[in-house]
Design an enzyme around this catalytic site. Structure first.
Site, PDB file in Angstrom:
ATOM      1  N   ALA A  55      34.080  58.725  -5.240  1.00  0.00           N
ATOM      2  CA  ALA A  55      34.569  59.126  -3.922  1.00  0.00           C
ATOM      3  C   ALA A  55      33.729  60.278  -3.394  1.00  0.00           C
ATOM      4  O   ALA A  55      33.108  61.019  -4.157  1.00  0.00           O
ATOM      5  CB  ALA A  55      36.037  59.544  -4.007  1.00  0.00           C
ATOM      6  N   ASP A  56      33.741  60.417  -2.088  1.00  0.00           N
ATOM      7  CA  ASP A  56      33.098  61.551  -1.439  1.00  0.00           C
ATOM      8  C   ASP A  56      33.866  61.858  -0.164  1.00  0.00           C
ATOM      9  O   ASP A  56      34.568  60.999   0.373  1.00  0.00           O
ATOM     10  CB  ASP A  56      31.629  61.270  -1.127  1.00  0.00           C
ATOM     11  CG  ASP A  56      30.838  62.559  -0.984  1.00  0.00           C
ATOM     12  OD1 ASP A  56      30.459  63.126  -2.018  1.00  0.00           O
ATOM     13  OD2 ASP A  56      30.619  63.012   0.154  1.00  0.00           O
ATOM     14  N   THR A  57      33.715  63.081   0.306  1.00  0.00           N
ATOM     15  CA  THR A  57      34.446  63.556   1.480  1.00  0.00           C
ATOM     16  C   THR A  57      33.501  64.342   2.374  1.00  0.00           C
ATOM     17  O   THR A  57      32.618  65.043   1.884  1.00  0.00           O
ATOM     18  CB  THR A  57      35.618  64.460   1.035  1.00  0.00           C
ATOM     19  OG1 THR A  57      36.486  63.686   0.216  1.00  0.00           O
ATOM     20  CG2 THR A  57      36.393  64.996   2.211  1.00  0.00           C
TER      21      THR A  57
END
Length: 169
Positions: free
Chosen positions: A56-58
């Site tokens: 995941a990344d944000t």
């Protein structure tokens, strides 16, 4: 923390991916490219035959700007002032791959902020707590008292939309 709270068993491992080389036309495009880069690097290192793979990344965005990690106190001040009195969106992408399925999700949570008090802002900047944080703050920290409205999942803002992930595992 999010996986534990969601009751999802996991083993945490990671391979680094350099996000600085990404050229993106929008925050959603940026976060997708970053997540895909992490996915490819971790897929090569770990695969998904023994255990499912989750990456995941944000990204934080306000006023059509991607708000990365501040490099210095002046950069942090500018990033925070971009968010003051505005809508700040936190966009999270995850890729989940098991032997049975592959899920890609991009979710967004919007925070509508009041204007930041200048004395509070300067005190926060002096504390150094902004270091290493995308958008120079966490919504559960300095920005919390300035939130007028939230649209979306808190987990998205914290880095992984567990409400959606749980539907697929």
């Amino acid at each position: 923390m999010l996986l534990k709270e969601a009751g999802i068993a996991f083993i945490q491992e990671s391979v680094d991916f350099d996000e600085d080389k990404i050229i993106a036309s929008s925050p959603k495009n940026f976060v997708y490219q970053a997540t895909m880069g992490k996915y490819e690097a971790n897929l090569k290192a770990f695969g998904f035959s023994d255990y499912p793979l989750l990456v995941a990344d944000t990204v934080v965005t306000s006023q059509n700007q991607i708000l990365r990690k501040a490099k210095c106190i002046d950069d942090a001040r500018n990033i925070l002032m971009t968010q003051s009195g505005n809508i700040t969106s936190i966009v999270t992408c995850f890729i989940y791959q098991s032997s049975m399925k592959k899920v890609i999700d991009i979710s967004q949570t919007d925070y509508i902020f009041d204007d930041f008090n200048q004395e509070d802002l300067e005190s926060y900047l002096a504390s150094g707590e902004w270091r290493g944080k995308a958008g120079a703050c966490m919504v559960e920290g300095f920005c919390k008292s300035y939130i007028k409205e939230v649209r979306g999942f808190e987990s998205t803002a914290m880095g992984l939309t567990t409400e959606i992930l749980k539907r697929f595992i």
